[in-house]
Design an enzyme around this catalytic site. Structure first.
Site, short mmCIF file in Angstrom:
data_model
loop_
_atom_site.label_atom_id
_atom_site.label_comp_id
_atom_site.label_asym_id
_atom_site.label_seq_id
_atom_site.Cartn_x
_atom_site.Cartn_y
_atom_site.Cartn_z
CG ASP A 210 -0.31 -0.04 2.51
OD1 ASP A 210 0.15 1.00 3.26
OD2 ASP A 210 0.31 -0.98 3.03
CG ASP A 212 1.93 4.92 5.80
OD1 ASP A 212 1.80 3.86 6.20
OD2 ASP A 212 2.20 6.09 6.28
#
Length: 290
Positions: A210, A212
């Site tokens: 991902d 963040d």
């Protein structure tokens, strides 16, 4: 030349190694407590291998509660020479996208609730972690990853946070913009420091799941999306690991970067002042210099 034994410490999503011959889960006792789980041992393409699930099978240990010292001691105790850390991470860089792998070469340690050294009162030692990963192992990981068709980024700074919560938006922006970090995770520290104290070569493969929380189009970390990406990353990670034996070989020369001699001048406590109980606990980790 000495016999190679390559260990993989598997993070979220990776719980075994494909294709091991004579595979067996073994129990290893350590003076630092129980490791995260039993260790899977066997061979792959004629090279001795070991696998340790960092969080335990079934993911039972939180990042803070992983028994890092017991894990590294157990690997050293069974003859491991080289450690490949595989872990999930968030990315601070647009070009390090979910599904990509980053070969980490630096860390910033923001953990605070973990035992970070095998040494202490009665036996003091200071090792250098200026270059905390082994370039020789990192080279092999990069080559194996590219051969497996994985998008690999060589070099990156890993921010190790305590967790288990993910970053606030303010923290995420600070780590990215002011501190210059590239990825963020919760488990490579103190693991890398302990591997250096145990004179083990260590490489870190960070699998991006991902962006963040800093990313304007990403928002807060989405657990469902992370799990979906983890599944794909796990397949890639296993493919990378399968390529390592051919690159590293069944025998190895002394590490050209000195990882396996990190304690050469690190111990400061005079022999007559050393705590016998602590010395006994260090039989595997520091056996070469004791």
């Amino acid at each position: 030349m000495t016999q190679s034994k390559i260990a993989v410490i598997g993070g979220s999503g990776i719980y075994d190694i494909d294709g091991l011959k004579n595979a067996e889960w073994v129990t290893v006792e350590t003076p630092w407590g129980e490791p995260s789980d039993q260790i899977l041992t066997g061979s792959l393409d004629g090279v001795e291998m070991a696998f340790l699930p960092r969080h335990g099978r079934g993911h039972v240990h939180s990042p803070t509660e992983v028994p890092y010292r017991a894990n590294i001691d157990a690997l050293k105790r069974i003859g491991v020479t080289d450690v490949i850390s595989v872990s999930a991470c968030g990315s601070f860089r647009e070009h390090m996208a979910p599904g990509d792998f980053v070969i980490v070469d630096q860390f910033i340690d923001r953990t605070f609730a973990r035992e970070k050294s095998f040494f202490g009162t009665g036996f003091v030692a200071h090792v250098s972690v200026a270059e905390p990963t082994c370039p020789r192992l990192s080279d092999a990981c990069e080559t194996a990853g590219r051969a497996a068709g994985i998008t690999i980024h060589r070099g990156g700074t890993y921010l190790a946070m305590e967790g288990p919560q993910f970053s606030t938006l303010a923290e995420s922006k600070m780590y990215r913009e002011q501190w210059g970090c590239d990825v963020i995770g919760m488990t490579n520290m103190p693991e890398a420091k302990l591997a250096r104290e145990a004179e083990l070569c260590y490489a870190s493969i960070a699998m991006v799941t991902d962006y963040d929380s800093w990313h304007p189009d990403h928002g807060e970390v989405d657990i469902a999306a992370i799990i979906a990406t983890l599944t794909g990353n796990a397949e890639k990670g296993r493919a990378l690991v399968k390529g390592l034996p051919a690159l590293l070989g069944a025998e190895r020369a002394p590490c050209p970067h000195g990882c396996d001699r990190a304690l050469e001048y690190a111990v400061l406590t005079a022999p007559e002042k050393r705590d016998p109980a602590l010395v006994a606990k260090l039989d595997a980790v520091a056996g070469r210099v004791l």
